[in-house]
Design an enzyme around this catalytic site. Structure first.
Site, PDB file in Angstrom:
ATOM      1  N   GLU A  17      -1.490  15.328   1.973  1.00  0.00           N
ATOM      2  CA  GLU A  17      -0.421  15.710   2.600  1.00  0.00           C
ATOM      3  C   GLU A  17       0.428  16.836   1.996  1.00  0.00           C
ATOM      4  OE1 GLU A  17       1.283  11.647   3.018  1.00  0.00           O
ATOM      5  OE2 GLU A  17       1.178  11.840   5.097  1.00  0.00           O
TER       6      GLU A  17
ATOM      7  N   ALA B 210       0.580   8.890  -2.826  1.00  0.00           N
ATOM      8  CA  ALA B 210       1.846   8.496  -3.182  1.00  0.00           C
ATOM      9  C   ALA B 210       1.494   7.213  -4.255  1.00  0.00           C
ATOM     10  CB  ALA B 210       2.669   8.021  -2.087  1.00  0.00           C
TER      11      ALA B 210
ATOM     12  N   GLY C 255      -0.890  10.965   0.335  1.00  0.00           N
ATOM     13  CA  GLY C 255       0.177  11.685  -0.042  1.00  0.00           C
ATOM     14  C   GLY C 255      -0.205  13.074  -0.602  1.00  0.00           C
TER      15      GLY C 255
ATOM     16  N   GLU D 295      -4.325   5.614   3.788  1.00  0.00           N
ATOM     17  CA  GLU D 295      -3.322   4.628   3.721  1.00  0.00           C
ATOM     18  C   GLU D 295      -3.450   3.224   4.807  1.00  0.00           C
ATOM     19  OE1 GLU D 295      -3.148   7.973   4.024  1.00  0.00           O
ATOM     20  OE2 GLU D 295      -1.310   8.492   3.310  1.00  0.00           O
TER      21      GLU D 295
HETATM   22  N1  DAK Z   1      -0.892   5.153  -6.664  1.00  0.00           N
HETATM   23  C1  DAK Z   1      -0.830   4.676  -8.116  1.00  0.00           C
HETATM   24  N2  DAK Z   1      -1.963   4.446  -8.970  1.00  0.00           N
HETATM   25  C2  DAK Z   1      -2.910   5.021  -8.682  1.00  0.00           C
HETATM   26  C3  DAK Z   1      -3.272   5.482  -7.462  1.00  0.00           C
HETATM   27  C4  DAK Z   1      -2.373   5.447  -6.619  1.00  0.00           C
HETATM   28  N3  DAK Z   1      -2.317   6.225  -5.333  1.00  0.00           N
HETATM   29  N4  DAK Z   1      -4.551   6.186  -7.487  1.00  0.00           N
HETATM   30  C5  DAK Z   1      -5.166   5.720  -8.394  1.00  0.00           C
HETATM   31  N5  DAK Z   1      -4.312   5.111  -9.310  1.00  0.00           N
HETATM   32  C6  DAK Z   1      -4.522   4.666 -10.554  1.00  0.00           C
HETATM   33  C7  DAK Z   1      -5.307   3.505 -10.678  1.00  0.00           C
HETATM   34  O1  DAK Z   1      -4.624   2.394 -10.337  1.00  0.00           O
HETATM   35  C8  DAK Z   1      -5.718   3.503 -12.219  1.00  0.00           C
HETATM   36  O2  DAK Z   1      -5.015   2.965 -13.067  1.00  0.00           O
HETATM   37  P1  DAK Z   1      -5.180   1.850 -14.073  1.00  0.00           P
HETATM   38  O3  DAK Z   1      -5.537   0.695 -13.417  1.00  0.00           O
HETATM   39  O4  DAK Z   1      -6.302   2.474 -14.971  1.00  0.00           O
HETATM   40  O5  DAK Z   1      -3.680   1.630 -14.862  1.00  0.00           O
HETATM   41  C9  DAK Z   1      -5.979   4.873 -12.515  1.00  0.00           C
HETATM   42  O6  DAK Z   1      -5.288   5.528 -11.589  1.00  0.00           O
HETATM   43  C10 DAK Z   1      -7.418   5.208 -12.062  1.00  0.00           C
HETATM   44  O7  DAK Z   1      -7.701   4.987 -10.993  1.00  0.00           O
HETATM   45  P2  DAK Z   1      -9.115   4.052 -10.564  1.00  0.00           P
HETATM   46  O8  DAK Z   1      -9.539   3.189 -11.810  1.00  0.00           O
HETATM   47  O9  DAK Z   1      -8.985   3.490  -9.319  1.00  0.00           O
HETATM   48  O10 DAK Z   1     -10.315   5.253 -10.475  1.00  0.00           O
HETATM   49  P3  DAK Z   1     -11.826   5.574  -9.724  1.00  0.00           P
HETATM   50  O11 DAK Z   1     -12.357   6.705 -10.172  1.00  0.00           O
HETATM   51  O12 DAK Z   1     -12.471   4.156  -9.870  1.00  0.00           O
HETATM   52  O13 DAK Z   1     -11.006   5.709  -8.223  1.00  0.00           O
HETATM   53  C11 DAK Z   1      -9.792   6.619  -6.261  1.00  0.00           C
HETATM   54  C12 DAK Z   1     -10.344   6.761  -7.829  1.00  0.00           C
HETATM   55  C13 DAK Z   1      -8.833   7.933  -6.152  1.00  0.00           C
HETATM   56  C14 DAK Z   1     -10.906   6.578  -5.139  1.00  0.00           C
HETATM   57  C15 DAK Z   1      -8.931   5.166  -6.397  1.00  0.00           C
HETATM   58  O14 DAK Z   1      -8.127   5.193  -7.507  1.00  0.00           O
HETATM   59  C16 DAK Z   1      -8.158   5.131  -5.229  1.00  0.00           C
HETATM   60  O15 DAK Z   1      -8.831   4.628  -4.087  1.00  0.00           O
HETATM   61  N6  DAK Z   1      -6.961   5.213  -5.238  1.00  0.00           N
HETATM   62  C17 DAK Z   1      -5.998   5.184  -4.187  1.00  0.00           C
HETATM   63  C18 DAK Z   1      -6.138   6.075  -3.083  1.00  0.00           C
HETATM   64  C19 DAK Z   1      -5.176   5.902  -1.829  1.00  0.00           C
HETATM   65  O16 DAK Z   1      -5.135   4.642  -1.226  1.00  0.00           O
HETATM   66  N7  DAK Z   1      -4.233   6.762  -1.588  1.00  0.00           N
HETATM   67  C20 DAK Z   1      -3.253   6.571  -0.571  1.00  0.00           C
HETATM   68  C21 DAK Z   1      -1.914   6.037  -1.430  1.00  0.00           C
HETATM   69  S1  DAK Z   1      -0.733   5.615  -0.050  1.00  0.00           S
HETATM   70  C22 DAK Z   1       5.813   7.944   2.864  1.00  0.00           C
HETATM   71  C23 DAK Z   1       5.032   8.921   2.988  1.00  0.00           C
HETATM   72  C24 DAK Z   1       3.848   8.964   2.505  1.00  0.00           C
HETATM   73  C25 DAK Z   1       3.283   8.003   1.661  1.00  0.00           C
HETATM   74  C26 DAK Z   1       4.205   6.993   1.481  1.00  0.00           C
HETATM   75  C27 DAK Z   1       5.306   7.137   2.006  1.00  0.00           C
HETATM   76  N8  DAK Z   1       7.313   7.771   3.241  1.00  0.00           N
HETATM   77  C28 DAK Z   1       7.642   8.982   4.349  1.00  0.00           C
HETATM   78  C29 DAK Z   1       8.219   7.040   3.055  1.00  0.00           C
HETATM   79  C30 DAK Z   1       1.901   8.144   1.287  1.00  0.00           C
HETATM   80  C31 DAK Z   1       1.244   6.852   0.881  1.00  0.00           C
HETATM   81  C32 DAK Z   1      -0.006   7.184   0.309  1.00  0.00           C
HETATM   82  O17 DAK Z   1      -0.432   8.142  -0.392  1.00  0.00           O
END
Ligand code: DAK
Length: 271
Positions: A125, A78, A122, A145
Protein backbone atom coordinates in the site's frame (compact mmCIF):
# COMPACT_ATOMS: atom_id res chain seq x y z
CA UNK A 1 25.51 14.40 1.60
CA UNK A 2 23.21 14.81 4.60
CA UNK A 3 22.57 11.40 6.16
CA UNK A 4 20.25 11.28 9.10
CA UNK A 5 19.90 8.17 11.19
CA UNK A 6 19.92 7.23 14.83
CA UNK A 7 20.81 9.79 17.42
CA UNK A 8 22.90 12.10 15.34
CA UNK A 9 21.49 15.57 15.94
CA UNK A 10 24.97 17.01 15.45
CA UNK A 11 24.42 16.45 11.75
CA UNK A 12 21.61 18.95 11.88
CA UNK A 13 17.97 18.40 11.05
CA UNK A 14 15.96 15.57 12.54
CA UNK A 15 17.41 12.25 13.65
CA UNK A 16 15.48 9.08 12.83
CA UNK A 17 15.57 5.55 14.22
CA UNK A 18 13.65 3.57 11.63
CA UNK A 19 14.60 5.30 8.40
CA UNK A 20 17.76 6.73 6.85
CA UNK A 21 17.44 9.97 4.93
CA UNK A 22 20.03 11.25 2.44
CA UNK A 23 19.75 14.38 0.38
CA UNK A 24 22.16 14.49 -2.53
CA UNK A 25 22.06 15.76 -6.12
CA UNK A 26 18.61 17.26 -5.57
CA UNK A 27 17.20 13.86 -4.59
CA UNK A 28 15.87 12.92 -1.18
CA UNK A 29 16.47 9.20 -0.64
CA UNK A 30 14.54 7.64 2.22
CA UNK A 31 15.48 4.11 3.19
CA UNK A 32 13.18 2.13 5.50
CA UNK A 33 15.45 0.54 8.06
CA UNK A 34 13.92 -2.02 10.43
CA UNK A 35 15.90 -5.05 9.24
CA UNK A 36 14.89 -7.14 12.25
CA UNK A 37 11.25 -7.00 11.14
CA UNK A 38 11.52 -6.94 7.33
CA UNK A 39 10.78 -3.20 7.53
CA UNK A 40 7.33 -3.85 9.00
CA UNK A 41 5.57 -0.53 9.40
CA UNK A 42 5.01 0.44 13.00
CA UNK A 43 3.73 3.82 14.12
CA UNK A 44 7.22 5.16 14.82
CA UNK A 45 8.43 4.27 11.34
CA UNK A 46 5.35 5.72 9.65
CA UNK A 47 5.60 8.92 11.69
CA UNK A 48 9.28 9.29 10.88
CA UNK A 49 8.49 8.69 7.23
CA UNK A 50 5.76 11.34 7.27
CA UNK A 51 8.08 13.76 9.00
CA UNK A 52 10.97 13.13 6.55
CA UNK A 53 8.60 13.60 3.61
CA UNK A 54 7.28 16.82 5.13
CA UNK A 55 10.87 18.06 5.50
CA UNK A 56 11.62 17.08 1.90
CA UNK A 57 8.53 18.96 0.75
CA UNK A 58 9.96 22.13 2.33
CA UNK A 59 13.59 21.61 1.29
CA UNK A 60 14.59 23.20 -2.03
CA UNK A 61 17.44 20.70 -2.28
CA UNK A 62 14.93 17.85 -2.54
CA UNK A 63 13.34 18.07 -5.98
CA UNK A 64 12.30 14.41 -6.18
CA UNK A 65 12.00 11.70 -3.54
CA UNK A 66 12.86 8.00 -3.63
CA UNK A 67 11.57 5.63 -0.96
CA UNK A 68 13.25 2.25 -0.74
CA UNK A 69 13.82 -0.64 1.66
CA UNK A 70 16.42 -3.39 1.75
CA UNK A 71 17.33 -6.12 -0.71
CA UNK A 72 15.04 -8.52 1.19
CA UNK A 73 12.07 -6.29 1.82
CA UNK A 74 10.67 -2.95 0.81
CA UNK A 75 8.26 -3.56 3.70
CA UNK A 76 6.52 -6.79 4.76
CA UNK A 77 3.38 -4.97 5.86
CA UNK A 78 2.07 -3.16 8.87
CA UNK A 79 3.59 -4.49 12.07
CA UNK A 80 1.48 -7.51 12.98
CA UNK A 81 2.97 -7.61 16.49
CA UNK A 82 1.76 -4.04 17.05
CA UNK A 83 -1.78 -4.84 15.92
CA UNK A 84 -2.33 -8.36 17.25
CA UNK A 85 -3.85 -7.40 20.64
CA UNK A 86 -5.81 -4.38 19.55
CA UNK A 87 -9.60 -4.30 19.68
CA UNK A 88 -12.01 -2.48 17.40
CA UNK A 89 -12.52 0.45 19.76
CA UNK A 90 -8.77 1.06 20.02
CA UNK A 91 -8.07 1.11 16.28
CA UNK A 92 -11.26 3.04 15.55
CA UNK A 93 -10.77 5.65 18.28
CA UNK A 94 -7.11 6.12 17.39
CA UNK A 95 -8.08 6.19 13.70
CA UNK A 96 -5.08 3.92 13.21
CA UNK A 97 -2.79 4.92 10.34
CA UNK A 98 -5.12 7.62 8.97
CA UNK A 99 -2.85 10.57 9.82
CA UNK A 100 0.19 8.53 8.82
CA UNK A 101 -1.31 7.81 5.39
CA UNK A 102 -2.24 11.47 4.91
CA UNK A 103 1.27 12.58 5.77
CA UNK A 104 2.46 10.55 2.78
CA UNK A 105 -0.27 11.29 0.27
CA UNK A 106 -0.29 15.05 0.83
CA UNK A 107 3.30 15.41 -0.46
CA UNK A 108 3.27 17.41 -3.70
CA UNK A 109 6.76 16.51 -4.88
CA UNK A 110 7.14 13.36 -6.95
CA UNK A 111 7.86 10.15 -5.05
CA UNK A 112 9.29 7.00 -6.61
CA UNK A 113 9.12 3.68 -4.75
CA UNK A 114 12.21 1.56 -5.44
CA UNK A 115 11.08 -1.92 -4.46
CA UNK A 116 13.20 -5.04 -3.95
CA UNK A 117 12.04 -8.18 -2.14
CA UNK A 118 8.77 -8.27 -0.24
CA UNK A 119 6.26 -5.47 -0.63
CA UNK A 120 3.29 -6.87 1.26
CA UNK A 121 0.14 -5.55 2.90
CA UNK A 122 0.84 -2.05 4.19
CA UNK A 123 4.21 -2.22 2.39
CA UNK A 124 2.45 -2.75 -0.93
CA UNK A 125 0.00 0.00 0.00
CA UNK A 126 2.88 2.35 0.76
CA UNK A 127 4.49 1.59 -2.61
CA UNK A 128 1.16 2.31 -4.32
CA UNK A 129 0.87 5.66 -2.50
CA UNK A 130 4.04 6.69 -4.32
CA UNK A 131 3.75 8.18 -7.81
CA UNK A 132 5.28 5.18 -9.50
CA UNK A 133 7.13 2.02 -8.65
CA UNK A 134 10.42 0.82 -10.06
CA UNK A 135 10.85 -2.81 -9.09
CA UNK A 136 13.86 -5.08 -8.83
CA UNK A 137 13.42 -8.47 -10.49
CA UNK A 138 13.34 -9.87 -6.92
CA UNK A 139 10.23 -7.88 -5.94
CA UNK A 140 7.14 -9.68 -4.69
CA UNK A 141 3.90 -7.82 -4.18
CA UNK A 142 0.92 -8.98 -2.20
CA UNK A 143 -2.05 -8.09 -0.03
CA UNK A 144 -2.00 -11.10 2.33
CA UNK A 145 -4.14 -9.52 5.08
CA UNK A 146 -6.83 -12.12 4.39
CA UNK A 147 -4.44 -14.70 5.88
CA UNK A 148 -4.60 -12.75 9.16
CA UNK A 149 -8.36 -12.53 9.33
CA UNK A 150 -8.42 -8.90 8.25
CA UNK A 151 -8.29 -6.96 5.00
CA UNK A 152 -6.23 -4.17 3.42
CA UNK A 153 -7.03 -0.81 5.00
CA UNK A 154 -4.56 1.78 3.73
CA UNK A 155 -6.00 2.11 0.25
CA UNK A 156 -4.74 -1.25 -0.97
CA UNK A 157 -7.97 -2.49 -2.49
CA UNK A 158 -8.95 0.77 -4.17
CA UNK A 159 -5.48 1.55 -5.49
CA UNK A 160 -4.62 -1.99 -6.60
CA UNK A 161 -7.97 -2.31 -8.33
CA UNK A 162 -7.35 0.87 -10.31
CA UNK A 163 -3.81 -0.11 -11.19
CA UNK A 164 -4.22 -3.77 -12.17
CA UNK A 165 -7.99 -4.05 -12.64
CA UNK A 166 -10.66 -5.63 -10.50
CA UNK A 167 -9.97 -9.25 -11.47
CA UNK A 168 -6.33 -9.32 -10.40
CA UNK A 169 -6.99 -7.15 -7.35
CA UNK A 170 -9.69 -9.59 -6.21
CA UNK A 171 -7.42 -12.56 -6.97
CA UNK A 172 -4.59 -11.11 -4.87
CA UNK A 173 -6.66 -9.81 -1.97
CA UNK A 174 -8.89 -12.89 -1.67
CA UNK A 175 -6.22 -15.56 -2.09
CA UNK A 176 -3.38 -13.58 -0.51
CA UNK A 177 -1.03 -14.78 -3.25
CA UNK A 178 2.15 -12.88 -4.11
CA UNK A 179 2.76 -11.35 -7.51
CA UNK A 180 6.28 -11.51 -8.94
CA UNK A 181 7.90 -8.49 -10.56
CA UNK A 182 7.30 -9.50 -14.18
CA UNK A 183 3.57 -10.04 -13.60
CA UNK A 184 3.44 -6.73 -11.70
CA UNK A 185 4.93 -4.96 -14.70
CA UNK A 186 2.62 -6.70 -17.18
CA UNK A 187 -0.35 -5.77 -15.02
CA UNK A 188 0.49 -2.09 -14.63
CA UNK A 189 1.37 -2.16 -10.94
CA UNK A 190 4.97 -1.18 -11.60
CA UNK A 191 6.45 1.17 -14.17
CA UNK A 192 9.57 -0.89 -14.87
CA UNK A 193 11.48 -3.92 -13.66
CA UNK A 194 15.26 -3.78 -13.48
CA UNK A 195 17.96 -6.20 -12.30
CA UNK A 196 18.19 -6.03 -8.49
CA UNK A 197 21.78 -4.77 -8.63
CA UNK A 198 20.70 -1.81 -10.74
CA UNK A 199 17.62 -0.84 -8.73
CA UNK A 200 19.00 2.20 -6.95
CA UNK A 201 20.95 3.38 -9.98
CA UNK A 202 17.79 3.28 -12.11
CA UNK A 203 15.53 4.79 -9.45
CA UNK A 204 17.88 7.67 -8.66
CA UNK A 205 18.50 8.27 -12.37
CA UNK A 206 14.73 8.58 -12.89
CA UNK A 207 14.51 10.91 -9.89
CA UNK A 208 17.40 12.99 -11.23
CA UNK A 209 15.67 13.35 -14.60
CA UNK A 210 12.57 14.62 -12.85
CA UNK A 211 14.68 16.94 -10.68
CA UNK A 212 15.99 18.66 -13.83
CA UNK A 213 12.50 19.76 -14.90
CA UNK A 214 10.60 22.80 -13.75
CA UNK A 215 9.13 21.81 -10.40
CA UNK A 216 6.04 23.84 -11.25
CA UNK A 217 5.16 21.58 -14.17
CA UNK A 218 6.22 18.48 -12.21
CA UNK A 219 3.88 19.34 -9.34
CA UNK A 220 1.08 20.26 -11.74
CA UNK A 221 1.39 16.88 -13.49
CA UNK A 222 1.31 15.02 -10.17
CA UNK A 223 -1.69 17.01 -9.01
CA UNK A 224 -3.61 16.41 -12.25
CA UNK A 225 -3.00 12.65 -12.20
CA UNK A 226 -4.00 12.38 -8.55
CA UNK A 227 -7.11 14.48 -9.17
CA UNK A 228 -8.03 12.18 -12.05
CA UNK A 229 -7.91 9.26 -9.61
CA UNK A 230 -10.59 10.88 -7.51
CA UNK A 231 -13.11 12.65 -9.72
CA UNK A 232 -15.19 11.89 -12.80
CA UNK A 233 -13.35 12.02 -16.14
CA UNK A 234 -14.93 15.30 -17.32
CA UNK A 235 -13.84 17.06 -14.12
CA UNK A 236 -10.38 15.55 -14.38
CA UNK A 237 -9.92 16.70 -17.96
CA UNK A 238 -11.11 20.21 -17.12
CA UNK A 239 -8.69 20.40 -14.17
CA UNK A 240 -5.86 19.15 -16.40
CA UNK A 241 -6.69 21.69 -19.12
CA UNK A 242 -6.83 24.58 -16.67
CA UNK A 243 -3.50 23.61 -15.11
CA UNK A 244 -2.05 23.42 -18.63
CA UNK A 245 -3.34 26.93 -19.31
CA UNK A 246 -1.95 28.15 -15.99
CA UNK A 247 1.56 26.97 -16.84
CA UNK A 248 1.63 29.63 -19.56
CA UNK A 249 1.88 32.12 -16.71
CA UNK A 250 5.31 30.72 -15.79
CA UNK A 251 8.75 31.80 -16.96
CA UNK A 252 9.66 28.13 -17.25
CA UNK A 253 7.10 27.68 -20.05
CA UNK A 254 8.84 30.46 -22.04
CA UNK A 255 12.25 29.01 -21.21
CA UNK A 256 11.28 25.44 -22.11
CA UNK A 257 9.72 26.32 -25.43
CA UNK A 258 12.40 28.87 -26.43
CA UNK A 259 15.15 26.41 -25.53
CA UNK A 260 13.57 23.87 -27.88
CA UNK A 261 13.39 26.41 -30.71
CA UNK A 262 16.95 27.59 -30.06
CA UNK A 263 18.18 23.98 -29.91
CA UNK A 264 19.66 24.25 -26.41
CA UNK A 265 19.02 22.72 -22.99
CA UNK A 266 16.43 24.62 -20.93
CA UNK A 267 17.51 26.34 -17.72
CA UNK A 268 14.45 26.07 -15.54
CA UNK A 269 14.17 28.37 -12.53
CA UNK A 270 10.91 27.13 -11.01
CA UNK A 271 9.35 30.47 -11.78
N1 DAK B 1 4.96 -7.52 11.12
C1 DAK B 1 5.80 -7.81 12.14
N2 DAK B 1 6.89 -8.57 11.99
C2 DAK B 1 7.16 -9.07 10.78
C3 DAK B 1 6.30 -8.82 9.67
C4 DAK B 1 5.16 -8.00 9.88
N3 DAK B 1 4.32 -7.65 8.89
N4 DAK B 1 6.82 -9.47 8.60
C5 DAK B 1 7.94 -10.09 9.03
N5 DAK B 1 8.14 -9.84 10.33
C6 DAK B 1 9.23 -10.32 11.18
C7 DAK B 1 9.04 -11.79 11.54
O1 DAK B 1 8.15 -11.94 12.61
C8 DAK B 1 10.46 -12.18 11.88
O2 DAK B 1 10.75 -11.71 13.18
P1 DAK B 1 11.39 -12.71 14.31
O3 DAK B 1 10.48 -13.88 14.38
O4 DAK B 1 12.75 -13.06 13.73
O5 DAK B 1 11.45 -11.88 15.53
C9 DAK B 1 11.29 -11.37 10.91
O6 DAK B 1 10.46 -10.29 10.48
C10 DAK B 1 11.72 -12.16 9.69
O7 DAK B 1 10.55 -12.72 9.11
P2 DAK B 1 10.45 -14.27 8.74
O8 DAK B 1 11.28 -15.09 9.66
O9 DAK B 1 9.01 -14.60 8.64
O10 DAK B 1 11.15 -14.28 7.30
P3 DAK B 1 10.83 -15.20 6.04
O11 DAK B 1 11.89 -14.88 5.03
O12 DAK B 1 10.65 -16.63 6.45
O13 DAK B 1 9.41 -14.70 5.50
C11 DAK B 1 7.75 -13.02 4.85
C12 DAK B 1 9.25 -13.40 5.00
C13 DAK B 1 7.69 -11.53 4.48
C14 DAK B 1 7.14 -13.84 3.72
C15 DAK B 1 7.01 -13.32 6.18
O14 DAK B 1 7.71 -12.69 7.24
C16 DAK B 1 5.61 -12.84 6.18
O15 DAK B 1 4.72 -13.50 5.65
N6 DAK B 1 5.37 -11.69 6.84
C17 DAK B 1 4.04 -11.15 7.03
C18 DAK B 1 3.46 -10.61 5.76
C19 DAK B 1 2.08 -10.04 5.96
O16 DAK B 1 1.17 -10.78 6.36
N7 DAK B 1 1.89 -8.78 5.71
C20 DAK B 1 0.63 -8.10 5.96
C21 DAK B 1 0.63 -7.54 7.35
S1 DAK B 1 -0.95 -6.85 7.78
C22 DAK B 1 -4.79 -0.37 8.69
C23 DAK B 1 -4.44 -0.32 7.39
C24 DAK B 1 -3.57 -1.24 6.87
C25 DAK B 1 -3.04 -2.27 7.64
C26 DAK B 1 -3.37 -2.30 8.96
C27 DAK B 1 -4.24 -1.36 9.50
N8 DAK B 1 -5.69 0.60 9.24
C28 DAK B 1 -6.28 1.58 8.39
C29 DAK B 1 -6.00 0.60 10.62
C30 DAK B 1 -2.14 -3.20 7.06
C31 DAK B 1 -2.04 -4.45 7.55
C32 DAK B 1 -0.93 -5.30 7.11
O17 DAK B 1 -0.04 -4.94 6.38
Amino acid sequence: MTALHGDSPERGGMAYKNIIVDIEDNICLIRLDRPEAMNALNLDLLRELGSALGEAQKNDKARAIVITGSEKAFAAGADIKLMADKCFVEVFAADLFTEEERAITRIRKPIIAAVAGYSLGGGCELAMMCDFIIAADTAKFGLPEVNLGVMPGMGGLGRLSRLVGRAKAMDMALTGRFMEADEAERSGLVARVVPAKKLMEEATAAARRIAEKSNVSVMAIKEAVHRADEVALGEALMFERRLFHALFATEDQKEGMNAFIEKREPQFRDK
